[in-house]
Scaffold this motif. Structure first.
Motif, mmCIF file in Angstrom:
data_model
loop_
_atom_site.group_PDB
_atom_site.id
_atom_site.type_symbol
_atom_site.label_atom_id
_atom_site.label_comp_id
_atom_site.label_asym_id
_atom_site.label_seq_id
_atom_site.Cartn_x
_atom_site.Cartn_y
_atom_site.Cartn_z
ATOM 1 N N ARG A 1 47.497 34.341 39.250
ATOM 2 C CA ARG A 1 48.500 32.972 38.973
ATOM 3 C C ARG A 1 47.530 31.911 38.521
ATOM 4 N NH1 ARG A 1 52.521 30.175 39.058
ATOM 5 N NH2 ARG A 1 53.012 28.406 40.116
ATOM 6 N N LEU A 2 46.224 31.719 38.890
ATOM 7 C CA LEU A 2 45.279 30.599 38.451
ATOM 8 C C LEU A 2 44.020 31.351 37.940
ATOM 9 C CD1 LEU A 2 44.871 27.472 38.671
ATOM 10 C CD2 LEU A 2 43.889 28.162 40.996
ATOM 11 N N GLY A 3 43.673 30.500 36.693
ATOM 12 C CA GLY A 3 42.327 30.858 36.353
ATOM 13 C C GLY A 3 41.687 29.541 35.834
ATOM 14 N N PHE A 4 40.453 29.359 35.379
ATOM 15 C CA PHE A 4 39.559 28.463 34.864
ATOM 16 C C PHE A 4 38.579 28.834 33.773
ATOM 17 C CE2 PHE A 4 40.317 27.197 39.312
ATOM 18 C CZ PHE A 4 40.757 26.143 39.083
ATOM 19 N N LEU A 5 38.617 28.126 32.655
ATOM 20 C CA LEU A 5 37.835 28.444 31.659
ATOM 21 C C LEU A 5 36.739 27.287 31.735
ATOM 22 C CD1 LEU A 5 37.267 29.562 28.739
ATOM 23 C CD2 LEU A 5 38.958 28.101 27.896
ATOM 24 N N LYS B 1 45.836 26.921 50.027
ATOM 25 C CA LYS B 1 44.628 27.661 49.900
ATOM 26 C C LYS B 1 43.996 27.522 48.424
ATOM 27 C CE LYS B 1 42.096 31.267 51.080
ATOM 28 N NZ LYS B 1 40.818 31.172 51.772
ATOM 29 N N TYR B 2 44.973 27.659 47.234
ATOM 30 C CA TYR B 2 44.853 27.628 45.986
ATOM 31 C C TYR B 2 43.895 26.328 45.455
ATOM 32 C CZ TYR B 2 46.993 31.620 43.728
ATOM 33 O OH TYR B 2 47.303 32.934 43.469
ATOM 34 N N ASN B 3 44.499 25.206 46.409
ATOM 35 C CA ASN B 3 43.757 23.813 45.994
ATOM 36 C C ASN B 3 42.555 23.811 46.358
ATOM 37 O OD1 ASN B 3 45.773 23.129 44.356
ATOM 38 N ND2 ASN B 3 46.726 22.023 46.056
ATOM 39 N N LEU B 4 42.298 24.208 47.666
ATOM 40 C CA LEU B 4 41.033 24.339 48.471
ATOM 41 C C LEU B 4 39.926 25.125 47.645
ATOM 42 C CD1 LEU B 4 39.528 23.179 50.898
ATOM 43 C CD2 LEU B 4 40.157 25.089 52.119
ATOM 44 N N LEU B 5 40.154 26.283 47.191
ATOM 45 C CA LEU B 5 39.437 27.084 46.371
ATOM 46 C C LEU B 5 39.167 26.701 45.151
ATOM 47 C CD1 LEU B 5 38.052 29.536 47.006
ATOM 48 C CD2 LEU B 5 40.111 31.018 46.323
ATOM 49 N N SER B 6 40.296 25.951 44.422
ATOM 50 C CA SER B 6 40.027 25.289 43.261
ATOM 51 C C SER B 6 38.640 24.331 43.222
ATOM 52 C CB SER B 6 41.203 24.867 42.672
ATOM 53 O OG SER B 6 42.116 25.639 42.457
ATOM 54 N N PHE C 1 44.171 26.892 34.066
ATOM 55 C CA PHE C 1 45.318 27.510 33.323
ATOM 56 C C PHE C 1 46.140 28.414 34.696
ATOM 57 C CE2 PHE C 1 42.407 27.154 30.283
ATOM 58 C CZ PHE C 1 43.098 27.172 29.106
ATOM 59 N N VAL C 2 47.342 28.153 34.436
ATOM 60 C CA VAL C 2 48.610 28.725 35.495
ATOM 61 C C VAL C 2 49.335 29.614 34.801
ATOM 62 C CG1 VAL C 2 50.160 28.049 37.119
ATOM 63 C CG2 VAL C 2 48.304 26.311 36.822
ATOM 64 N N ASN C 3 49.363 30.794 35.415
ATOM 65 C CA ASN C 3 50.291 31.709 35.016
ATOM 66 C C ASN C 3 51.613 31.545 35.227
ATOM 67 O OD1 ASN C 3 51.390 34.252 33.991
ATOM 68 N ND2 ASN C 3 50.215 35.589 35.386
ATOM 69 N N ASN C 4 52.362 31.361 34.219
ATOM 70 C CA ASN C 4 53.967 30.928 34.181
ATOM 71 C C ASN C 4 54.632 31.929 33.655
ATOM 72 O OD1 ASN C 4 53.637 28.470 35.680
ATOM 73 N ND2 ASN C 4 53.037 27.140 34.079
ATOM 74 N N GLU D 1 37.852 35.617 45.260
ATOM 75 C CA GLU D 1 38.560 35.878 46.237
ATOM 76 C C GLU D 1 39.853 36.682 45.984
ATOM 77 O OE1 GLU D 1 37.974 35.193 49.594
ATOM 78 O OE2 GLU D 1 36.441 33.967 49.467
ATOM 79 N N ASP D 2 39.660 37.535 44.731
ATOM 80 C CA ASP D 2 40.596 38.454 44.417
ATOM 81 C C ASP D 2 41.797 37.823 43.938
ATOM 82 O OD1 ASP D 2 39.337 40.871 44.669
ATOM 83 O OD2 ASP D 2 39.916 40.945 46.956
ATOM 84 N N GLU D 3 41.874 36.357 43.518
ATOM 85 C CA GLU D 3 42.712 35.885 43.258
ATOM 86 C C GLU D 3 42.712 34.856 41.953
ATOM 87 O OE1 GLU D 3 46.165 35.478 44.227
ATOM 88 O OE2 GLU D 3 45.452 37.097 45.732
ATOM 89 N N ILE D 4 41.660 34.321 41.804
ATOM 90 C CA ILE D 4 41.207 33.397 40.727
ATOM 91 C C ILE D 4 40.442 33.792 39.790
ATOM 92 C CG2 ILE D 4 40.624 30.836 40.196
ATOM 93 C CD1 ILE D 4 41.453 30.327 43.012
ATOM 94 N N ILE D 5 40.605 33.853 38.479
ATOM 95 C CA ILE D 5 40.003 34.193 37.380
ATOM 96 C C ILE D 5 39.243 33.099 36.753
ATOM 97 C CG2 ILE D 5 39.940 35.272 35.035
ATOM 98 C CD1 ILE D 5 42.601 36.670 36.002
ATOM 99 N N ILE D 6 37.657 33.498 36.497
ATOM 100 C CA ILE D 6 36.832 32.313 36.054
ATOM 101 C C ILE D 6 36.506 33.025 34.686
ATOM 102 C CG2 ILE D 6 34.942 31.247 36.073
ATOM 103 C CD1 ILE D 6 35.229 30.782 38.966
#
Length: 128
Positions: free
Chosen positions: A105-109, A5-10, A124-127, A74-79
């Motif tokens: 977990r996931l963000g994009f700049l 789902k992360y990959n599809l949304l990305s 960017f991935v939150n580790n 989607e309340d999940e990925i930060i841009i």
């Protein structure tokens, strides 16, 4: 959210950002790209919110300091959006801070001030 789902949304986020960049081109204000990207998400049926407040909590105390996420998908990925000549370490710190403060977990700049958007798209991935 699972990895698929992360990959599809990305992919959808990248495609939407490319569509905005093709339509508007580089060199505009960050807020222009934010509004256009929100419309593009709406047209694609992707739930997104802009200018989302993030509280600063330290040791359980609300420090009455809000930070703003440009777009939350989607309340999940930060841009985090930029329209700058050069992405600086402070811009990267911004997305990393947002990921950590929200435990996402996931963000994009995304820097729209580039000839080809793929040059301005960073994951960017939150580790933490």
């Amino acid at each position: 959210m699972n990895k698929e789902k992360y990959n599809l949304l990305s992919k959808e986020i990248l495609d939407a950002a490319i569509a905005v960049h093709r339509e508007m081109g580089p060199g505009l204000l960050e807020s222009v790209y934010e509004h256009c990207l929100m419309k593009e998400f709406e047209l694609r049926g992707i739930y997104a919110q802009n200018q989302v407040a993030v509280q600063l909590i330290y040791k359980g105390f609300d420090l009455n300091k809000d930070y703003r996420i440009d777009i939350l998908v989607e309340d999940e990925i930060i841009i985090e959006l930029k329209a700058v000549e050069v992405v600086l370490p402070v811009h990267e710190a911004q997305i990393i801070s947002h990921l950590k403060l929200t435990d996402k977990r996931l963000g994009f700049l995304i820097n729209f001030n580039v000839p080809l958007l793929k040059q301005g798209f960073r994951r960017f991935v939150n580790n933490f």
